[in-house]
Design a protein around this motif. Structure first.
Motif, short mmCIF file in Angstrom:
data_model
loop_
_atom_site.label_atom_id
_atom_site.label_comp_id
_atom_site.label_asym_id
_atom_site.label_seq_id
_atom_site.Cartn_x
_atom_site.Cartn_y
_atom_site.Cartn_z
N LEU A 82 25.44 43.68 44.41
CA LEU A 82 24.29 44.04 45.25
C LEU A 82 24.50 45.31 46.06
N THR A 83 25.75 45.77 46.16
CA THR A 83 26.01 47.01 46.91
C THR A 83 27.21 47.73 46.35
N ASP A 84 27.15 49.05 46.39
CA ASP A 84 28.32 49.86 46.02
C ASP A 84 28.96 50.46 47.27
N LYS A 85 28.51 49.97 48.44
CA LYS A 85 29.04 50.44 49.71
C LYS A 85 30.22 49.55 50.15
N PRO A 86 31.07 50.06 51.04
CA PRO A 86 32.21 49.26 51.51
C PRO A 86 31.78 48.01 52.27
N PHE A 87 32.53 46.94 52.09
CA PHE A 87 32.36 45.72 52.88
C PHE A 87 33.72 45.04 52.97
N GLY A 88 33.83 44.07 53.87
CA GLY A 88 35.10 43.39 54.06
C GLY A 88 34.99 41.90 53.82
N VAL A 89 36.13 41.23 53.92
CA VAL A 89 36.19 39.77 53.81
C VAL A 89 36.98 39.23 54.99
N ASN A 90 36.41 38.24 55.66
CA ASN A 90 37.07 37.58 56.79
C ASN A 90 37.78 36.33 56.28
N LEU A 91 39.10 36.27 56.49
CA LEU A 91 39.90 35.13 56.07
C LEU A 91 40.44 34.40 57.29
N ILE A 92 40.43 33.07 57.25
CA ILE A 92 40.96 32.26 58.33
C ILE A 92 42.46 32.08 58.10
N THR A 93 43.26 32.49 59.07
CA THR A 93 44.72 32.50 58.87
C THR A 93 45.30 31.10 58.68
N MET A 94 44.57 30.07 59.12
CA MET A 94 45.07 28.70 58.97
C MET A 94 44.69 28.09 57.62
N HIS A 95 43.99 28.83 56.78
CA HIS A 95 43.58 28.31 55.47
C HIS A 95 44.83 27.98 54.65
N PRO A 96 44.88 26.80 54.02
CA PRO A 96 46.08 26.40 53.27
C PRO A 96 46.38 27.29 52.07
N GLU A 97 45.39 28.03 51.59
CA GLU A 97 45.60 28.91 50.43
C GLU A 97 45.44 30.38 50.81
N LEU A 98 45.86 30.71 52.02
CA LEU A 98 45.66 32.07 52.52
C LEU A 98 46.23 33.13 51.59
N ASP A 99 47.45 32.94 51.11
CA ASP A 99 48.07 33.94 50.23
C ASP A 99 47.22 34.18 48.98
N LYS A 100 46.69 33.11 48.41
CA LYS A 100 45.86 33.24 47.21
C LYS A 100 44.55 33.94 47.53
N LEU A 101 44.00 33.68 48.70
CA LEU A 101 42.76 34.35 49.10
C LEU A 101 42.98 35.85 49.27
N VAL A 102 44.12 36.23 49.84
CA VAL A 102 44.45 37.65 49.97
C VAL A 102 44.56 38.27 48.58
N ASP A 103 45.20 37.55 47.67
CA ASP A 103 45.32 38.06 46.30
C ASP A 103 43.96 38.28 45.66
N VAL A 104 43.03 37.36 45.91
CA VAL A 104 41.68 37.50 45.38
C VAL A 104 41.03 38.78 45.89
N CYS A 105 41.17 39.04 47.19
CA CYS A 105 40.60 40.25 47.79
C CYS A 105 41.21 41.50 47.17
N VAL A 106 42.52 41.48 47.01
CA VAL A 106 43.23 42.64 46.45
C VAL A 106 42.81 42.88 45.01
N GLU A 107 42.74 41.81 44.22
CA GLU A 107 42.37 41.95 42.81
C GLU A 107 40.94 42.46 42.65
N ALA A 108 40.08 42.08 43.60
CA ALA A 108 38.68 42.52 43.54
C ALA A 108 38.48 43.88 44.18
N ARG A 109 39.56 44.49 44.65
CA ARG A 109 39.52 45.81 45.29
C ARG A 109 38.64 45.84 46.55
N VAL A 110 38.68 44.74 47.30
CA VAL A 110 38.03 44.73 48.61
C VAL A 110 38.80 45.66 49.53
N GLY A 111 38.10 46.55 50.22
CA GLY A 111 38.77 47.57 51.00
C GLY A 111 39.34 47.12 52.33
#
Length: 362
Positions: A82-111
């Motif tokens: 829906l957009t080619d403009k920059p956007f971010g992702v907010n992650l909750i540090t207490m999430h049990p799968e935090l490391d995997k969520l970070v990996d998802v962001c990185v793989e999707a090239r979230v800035g």
């Protein structure tokens, strides 16, 4: 064009240049023409609202909340469609799968990755940065802000107790005085109770690089929130947005700011009943704590998606009193900029009319 019109146009151009200079660090960091972030609100900050904010010149942020990695990957991909403009992702540090969520962001090239809901570890900050994303953290106090910067956080959000949702005990006015004069190495974004551009301007002039707003955007046309949810915002005054209270220090309640309704009143009665069951021996301390914590399970979704604004959790900041209508995101952002420009033009006019022997009072 008359001389007066030309002078007014020049004054506004000068004011716009001043505003752009003030939030240049924030705009450069976000990669957006306007240093306004959308606050991450569970069930609200999804593909439609996030893309609308970014497409309008702001910076949208997906609220991951309790999403699992696959669900987050799906939401990121839908937002990118829906957009080619920059956007971010907010992650909750207490999430049990935090490391995997970070990996998802990185793989999707979230800035940009916003690490919220707790103090992020140095390892998580490093994981975000090593993956090529920018790491943003929350600083509820100066000492923590300095510590996060040393650990590698590249930008900070200081959020006052005026904000909606989970809040700390200190107002933005106080946090700004405590933190802005002392942290200059990274951009600092202010948040909590903001709904006007002239207010944002004041914090920019104190040293902030931009601002984060949530309540205005939650009630926007592009927000998927139920119409009853939005109408509750339009009807509300600032004093209607209250924090949840605890009745016994043995059973802590995390403060959450939302509109007072039947649910908030029933929560107080629920705590009292649970305390009675604990003191009678019917419940252990752990069981009683869980009883209290589970009261609001699913309540935010009931309010946002189903429109149950009486029993659901209608999270809103005190700026809800300035929500007068449901408006498009682009109009909201435009007005924020124009309000800041108007304030700068008015100040210049006041200063220009002072007698040479008088002194301008800021």
């Amino acid at each position: 064009m008359t001389d007066t019109d030309q002078a007014q146009q020049q004054a506004r151009q000068k004011a716009r240049a001043t505003l752009e200079r003030l939030w240049t660090p924030g705009c450069a960091f976000l990669g957006a023409p306007t240093a306004i972030l959308g606050g991450a609100m569970s069930w609200v900050s999804e593909r439609n609202l996030v893309s609308a904010i970014s497409n309008a010149g702001g910076f949208g942020v997906i609220a991951c909340g309790a999403m699992n990695p696959d669900r987050l990957a799906e939401e990121i991909a839908a937002t990118q469609a829906l957009t080619d403009k920059p956007f971010g992702v907010n992650l909750i540090t207490m999430h049990p799968e935090l490391d995997k969520l970070v990996d998802v962001c990185v793989e999707a090239r979230v800035g940009h990755v916003v690490l919220a809901g707790g103090v992020p570890s140095g390892a998580t900050i490093k994981q975000v940065r090593d993956g090529g994303a920018r790491a943003i953290g929350f600083a509820p106090a100066l000492a923590l802000g300095k510590r996060l910067v040393k650990q590698g956080i590249e930008a900070l959000v200081i959020e006052g107790s005026e904000a909606g949702g989970h809040v700390g005990p200190v107002s933005l006015n106080v946090l700004a005085q405590e933190i802005l004069p002392h942290i200059h190495d990274v951009p600092v974004f202010v948040a909590g109770g903001l709904a006007r551009g002239d207010a944002v301007l004041g914090y920019l002039e104190q040293g902030a690089s931009g601002a984060q707003l949530g309540t205005l955007f939650a009630a926007s046309s592009e927000s998927i929130a139920h119409e009853a949810f939005k109408k509750a915002f339009v009807r509300a005054s600032a004093r209607d947005a209250v924090t949840s209270n605890q009745i016994d220090e043995r059973f802590p309640v995390i403060p959450v700011r939302g509109l007072s309704n039947a649910g908030t009143r029933r929560f107080m009665a629920h705590q009292a009943a649970t305390l009675t069951r604990f003191t009678s021996g019917e419940l252990t301390k752990e069981e009683a704590q869980l009883e209290i914590e589970h009261f609001w399970a699913g309540a935010l979704r009931r309010a946002v998606i189903e429109g149950d604004v009486e029993e659901g959790s209608v999270m809103a900041g005190q700026s809800v009193g300035m929500v007068k209508a449901v408006r498009p995101v682009a109009e909201i952002l435009h007005d924020l900029v124009e309000q800041a420009v108007d304030a700068l033009v008015a100040r210049e006019a006041r200063c220009g009319h002072l007698h040479p022997t008088e002194t301008a009072i800021g």
